[in-house]
Design a protein around this motif. Structure first.
Motif, PDB file in Angstrom:
ATOM      1  N   MET A  80       5.133  -2.688  -5.123  1.00 28.72           N
ATOM      2  CA  MET A  80       3.859  -2.985  -4.477  1.00 28.72           C
ATOM      3  C   MET A  80       3.670  -4.479  -4.266  1.00 28.72           C
ATOM      4  O   MET A  80       3.217  -4.920  -3.201  1.00 28.72           O
ATOM      5  CB  MET A  80       2.709  -2.419  -5.317  1.00 28.72           C
ATOM      6  N   GLU A 138      -5.305   0.795  -4.873  1.00 27.28           N
ATOM      7  CA  GLU A 138      -4.778  -0.132  -3.880  1.00 27.28           C
ATOM      8  C   GLU A 138      -5.839  -0.532  -2.859  1.00 27.28           C
ATOM      9  O   GLU A 138      -5.836  -1.645  -2.345  1.00 27.28           O
ATOM     10  CB  GLU A 138      -3.565   0.484  -3.177  1.00 27.28           C
ATOM     11  N   THR A 168       3.806   6.683  -4.855  1.00 29.65           N
ATOM     12  CA  THR A 168       4.637   5.594  -4.349  1.00 29.65           C
ATOM     13  C   THR A 168       4.733   5.624  -2.830  1.00 29.65           C
ATOM     14  O   THR A 168       4.563   4.601  -2.157  1.00 29.65           O
ATOM     15  CB  THR A 168       6.042   5.660  -4.968  1.00 29.65           C
ATOM     16  N   SER A 208       1.356   4.770  -1.247  1.00 30.15           N
ATOM     17  CA  SER A 208       1.036   3.354  -1.391  1.00 30.15           C
ATOM     18  C   SER A 208       1.801   2.503  -0.385  1.00 30.15           C
ATOM     19  O   SER A 208       1.236   1.622   0.275  1.00 30.15           O
ATOM     20  CB  SER A 208       1.344   2.888  -2.821  1.00 30.15           C
TER      21      SER A 208
END
Length: 313
Positions: free
Chosen positions: A142, A180, A215, A218
């Protein structure tokens, strides 16, 4: 008077809820110098979680219950809690007792000092090595490819002001993780640090499939890296094909090739097929999320909201 909303998403946590409430009461609620509410969101649990929530709400008029029609996932359950809360500031609190409740007081101090976003960052975790490794890899990805302000230890719990709450509720994205979105909003944040405890009660529903989905969601929601990979892989494959074509042509001119290469043909076909399928897979992930958004379905469906008469109903 300032009001704090504590948002608790609940999914198969019937054994944790009473200890969680007692822990909150002892370490936070009895010490708070402001008004508060606890918003518990049942995220489609099929155990007795909602019955336990109702029992707790009978004894505490400051508990508000939100029941979703089915399981929508932890992030959307939290979003539903934000949409229903009435506080000037809200904090997300896990129901599994793996984070110390007293960090809420530390976060509140940071908020009162002027921070609109306060992150509870995991300094360490009393969990298996595999869990630690996944967390580190995820946070590294990230920071590298999506959100540079992602803390190295990662975070699940955060406190946000009413301004940020309203922004998240207005966005209402279905596939973008809420944590996020908090980082993406861009508000300067403060941090408090804690050690994530080992889960003592119940079994975690945080499966490998959910980790992989997190994952993928994101990266696709906050980074152009996956789609850029398609371009890079396509460019590399074209360069490789051109170079290989020149090599084969030179060998044919020199007379080294007398029999058509079966192996070479198969390898090139497999390579091209693999690249095409990878490309289609990545594009499909984007197309699915676009379809999911343009259908304009609600990100979650509230089946029932229950609060005590003393709380304004």
């Amino acid at each position: 008077m300032e009001k704090l909303s504590i948002i608790v998403p609940v999914y198969y946590n019937e054994e944790n809820l009473r200890p969680l409430y007692e822990d909150l009461k002892e370490k936070v609620l009895d010490i708070l110098d402001c008004d508060y509410e606890i918003v518990m969101v049942n995220d489609g649990s099929k155990d007795n979680s909602y019955q336990v929530m109702r029992e707790l709400a009978k004894n505490d008029p400051k508990i508000k219950l939100v029941k979703l029609s089915r399981n929508f996932g932890e992030h959307l359950a939290t979003l539903a809690g934000f949409a229903e809360c009435s506080g000037d500031v809200a904090v997300r609190k896990a129901a599994d007792l793996q984070e110390p409740s007293e960090i809420i007081l530390e976060m509140l101090e940071k908020y009162r000092a002027g921070a609109k976003v306060v992150l509870a960052v995991r300094e360490d975790r009393d969990e298996p090595l595999s869990q630690k490794m996944f967390s580190k890899i995820y946070c590294w990805m990230m920071r590298k490819f999506a959100l540079a302000n992602m803390p190295k230890g990662g975070f699940d719990t955060y406190m946000i002001s009413r301004q940020v709450i309203d922004i998240l509720v207005q966005i209402s994205e279905k596939n973008a993780p809420l944590t996020e979105q908090v980082l993406w909003s861009g508000f300067e944040s403060e941090k408090v640090y804690y050690v994530r405890k080992k889960r003592e009660i119940g079994k975690s529903g945080w499966t490998l499939a959910k980790k992989i989905k997190l994952t993928v969601d994101s990266l696709i929601s906050f980074s152009y890296f996956p789609i850029r990979c398609v371009t890079v892989v396509g460019g590399i494959s074209i360069m490789f094909s051109l170079i290989w074509a020149v090599v084969l042509l030179a060998q044919w001119i020199d007379g080294y090739i007398t029999v058509e290469g079966y192996t070479t043909t198969i390898l090139l076909i497999l390579l091209a097929f693999g690249i095409i399928m990878l490309t289609l897979g990545i594009l499909g992930e984007y197309i699915w999320r676009i379809l999911d958004e343009v259908r304009n379905r609600p990100p979650y469906i509230v089946d029932e909201v229950q609060k005590q008469k003393e709380n304004g109903k």
